[in-house]
Design a protein around this motif. Structure first.
Motif, PDB file in Angstrom:
ATOM      1  N   UNK A  36       0.818  -1.213   0.000  1.00  0.00           N
ATOM      2  CA  UNK A  36       0.000   0.000   0.000  1.00  0.00           C
ATOM      3  C   UNK A  36       0.855   1.269   0.000  1.00  0.00           C
ATOM      4  N   UNK A  37       2.150   1.109   0.161  1.00  0.00           N
ATOM      5  CA  UNK A  37       3.047   2.271   0.109  1.00  0.00           C
ATOM      6  C   UNK A  37       3.066   2.910  -1.271  1.00  0.00           C
ATOM      7  N   UNK A  38       2.605   2.180  -2.298  1.00  0.00           N
ATOM      8  CA  UNK A  38       2.490   2.780  -3.633  1.00  0.00           C
ATOM      9  C   UNK A  38       1.551   3.985  -3.594  1.00  0.00           C
ATOM     10  N   UNK A  39       0.486   3.886  -2.830  1.00  0.00           N
ATOM     11  CA  UNK A  39      -0.470   5.003  -2.752  1.00  0.00           C
ATOM     12  C   UNK A  39       0.159   6.220  -2.086  1.00  0.00           C
ATOM     13  N   UNK A  40       0.945   5.977  -1.064  1.00  0.00           N
ATOM     14  CA  UNK A  40       1.628   7.081  -0.381  1.00  0.00           C
ATOM     15  C   UNK A  40       2.621   7.735  -1.323  1.00  0.00           C
ATOM     16  N   UNK A  41       3.373   6.923  -2.068  1.00  0.00           N
ATOM     17  CA  UNK A  41       4.352   7.463  -3.021  1.00  0.00           C
ATOM     18  C   UNK A  41       3.661   8.243  -4.135  1.00  0.00           C
ATOM     19  N   UNK A  42       2.523   7.752  -4.607  1.00  0.00           N
ATOM     20  CA  UNK A  42       1.793   8.468  -5.660  1.00  0.00           C
ATOM     21  C   UNK A  42       1.304   9.827  -5.154  1.00  0.00           C
ATOM     22  N   UNK A  43       0.810   9.855  -3.925  1.00  0.00           N
ATOM     23  CA  UNK A  43       0.387  11.134  -3.343  1.00  0.00           C
ATOM     24  C   UNK A  43       1.540  12.101  -3.182  1.00  0.00           C
ATOM     25  N   UNK A  44       2.700  11.574  -2.823  1.00  0.00           N
ATOM     26  CA  UNK A  44       3.874  12.445  -2.687  1.00  0.00           C
ATOM     27  C   UNK A  44       4.338  12.973  -4.042  1.00  0.00           C
ATOM     28  N   UNK A  45       4.243  12.151  -5.091  1.00  0.00           N
ATOM     29  CA  UNK A  45       4.617  12.634  -6.426  1.00  0.00           C
ATOM     30  C   UNK A  45       3.682  13.753  -6.887  1.00  0.00           C
ATOM     31  N   UNK A  46       2.397  13.632  -6.582  1.00  0.00           N
ATOM     32  CA  UNK A  46       1.449  14.709  -6.916  1.00  0.00           C
ATOM     33  C   UNK A  46       1.809  15.983  -6.141  1.00  0.00           C
ATOM     34  N   UNK A  47       2.147  15.824  -4.867  1.00  0.00           N
ATOM     35  CA  UNK A  47       2.536  16.985  -4.057  1.00  0.00           C
ATOM     36  C   UNK A  47       3.823  17.614  -4.582  1.00  0.00           C
ATOM     37  N   UNK A  48       4.743  16.803  -5.087  1.00  0.00           N
ATOM     38  CA  UNK A  48       5.993  17.338  -5.645  1.00  0.00           C
ATOM     39  C   UNK A  48       5.703  18.192  -6.868  1.00  0.00           C
ATOM     40  N   UNK A  49       4.842  17.705  -7.746  1.00  0.00           N
ATOM     41  CA  UNK A  49       4.501  18.471  -8.949  1.00  0.00           C
ATOM     42  C   UNK A  49       3.849  19.797  -8.566  1.00  0.00           C
ATOM     43  N   UNK A  50       2.936  19.754  -7.608  1.00  0.00           N
ATOM     44  CA  UNK A  50       2.269  20.990  -7.179  1.00  0.00           C
ATOM     45  C   UNK A  50       3.257  21.966  -6.529  1.00  0.00           C
ATOM     46  N   UNK A  51       4.191  21.447  -5.747  1.00  0.00           N
ATOM     47  CA  UNK A  51       5.183  22.317  -5.115  1.00  0.00           C
ATOM     48  C   UNK A  51       6.128  22.946  -6.135  1.00  0.00           C
ATOM     49  N   UNK A  52       6.507  22.201  -7.158  1.00  0.00           N
ATOM     50  CA  UNK A  52       7.375  22.769  -8.195  1.00  0.00           C
ATOM     51  C   UNK A  52       6.631  23.858  -8.967  1.00  0.00           C
ATOM     52  N   UNK A  53       5.374  23.625  -9.283  1.00  0.00           N
ATOM     53  CA  UNK A  53       4.576  24.661  -9.967  1.00  0.00           C
ATOM     54  C   UNK A  53       4.451  25.897  -9.084  1.00  0.00           C
ATOM     55  N   UNK A  54       4.200  25.708  -7.806  1.00  0.00           N
ATOM     56  CA  UNK A  54       4.100  26.843  -6.884  1.00  0.00           C
ATOM     57  C   UNK A  54       5.432  27.574  -6.768  1.00  0.00           C
ATOM     58  N   UNK A  55       6.538  26.837  -6.766  1.00  0.00           N
ATOM     59  CA  UNK A  55       7.854  27.472  -6.659  1.00  0.00           C
ATOM     60  C   UNK A  55       8.155  28.326  -7.892  1.00  0.00           C
ATOM     61  N   UNK A  93      10.786  24.387  -3.058  1.00  0.00           N
ATOM     62  CA  UNK A  93      11.695  23.459  -3.718  1.00  0.00           C
ATOM     63  C   UNK A  93      12.344  22.530  -2.683  1.00  0.00           C
ATOM     64  N   UNK A  94      12.718  23.072  -1.532  1.00  0.00           N
ATOM     65  CA  UNK A  94      13.312  22.243  -0.480  1.00  0.00           C
ATOM     66  C   UNK A  94      12.335  21.167  -0.012  1.00  0.00           C
TER      67      UNK A  94
END
Length: 123
Positions: A36-55, A93-94
Motif C-alpha cells: 500500500x506504500x504505492x499510494x503514499x508514493x503516488x500522493x507524494x509525487x502529486x505533491x511534488x509536482x504541485x510544489x514545483x509549480x508553486x515554486x 523546492x526544499x
C-alpha cells in the motif's frame, strides 16, 4: 562498629530477567514491506509536482523587471527582487526535494516485498 557478614543470595539475582513463556506468540506488528506504500508514493509525487509549480510561480513574482524610458536613448532596465517570494520558492523546492526522497523510499519499500517463506527463514 562491627559489620555483619552476609552472603549474597545465589538463587535470585536482582537484575535477572525471567525467561519468556515459550508458548507465547509475539505479534511483530506491521512490517515495513507493505504494497500500500504505492499510494503514499503516488500522493507524494502529486505533491511534488504541485510544489514545483508553486515554486516557479513564486519565483516569477519575486523577480520584477522595471524599465525607465529616457529621451533619445534605450530605456534603463533594472531588476527588483522580492525576498518573500524568492524565499517561498526556495522553501517549496526544499520541501519538494524532501518529499522526493521519501517517495523513493516508499517505492523501494513497496517493491521489495519479500515472500513469507523468506521472512520466516530469516527468523
Amino acid at each position: 562498629m562491627t559489620e555483619a557478614a552476609t552472603e549474597p543470595d545465589t538463587d535470585t539475582a536482582p537484575d535477572a530477567v525471567p525467561d519468556p513463556v515459550p508458548d507465547a506468540v509475539v505479534d511483530p506488528g506491521p512490517s515495513l514491506h507493505q504494497p500500500k506504500r504505492w499510494l503514499i508514493a503516488a500522493g507524494e509525487f502529486v505533491a511534488i509536482v504541485l510544489l514545483v509549480i508553486a515554486a516557479v510561480w513564486c519565483w516569477n513574482r519575486g523577480v520584477v523587471k522595471l524599465a525607465y524610458p529616457l529621451d533619445g536613448r534605450e530605456p534603463l532596465i533594472s531588476t527588483r527582487y522580492h525576498g518573500n517570494w524568492l524565499g517561498t520558492a526556495a522553501g517549496a523546492i526544499t520541501l519538494a526535494v524532501l518529499l522526493g526522497l521519501d517517495a523513493v523510499r516508499q517505492v523501494l519499500l513497496a517493491v521489495r516485498t519479500r515472500p513469507q517463506k523468506a521472512v520466516e527463514a530469516d527468523v
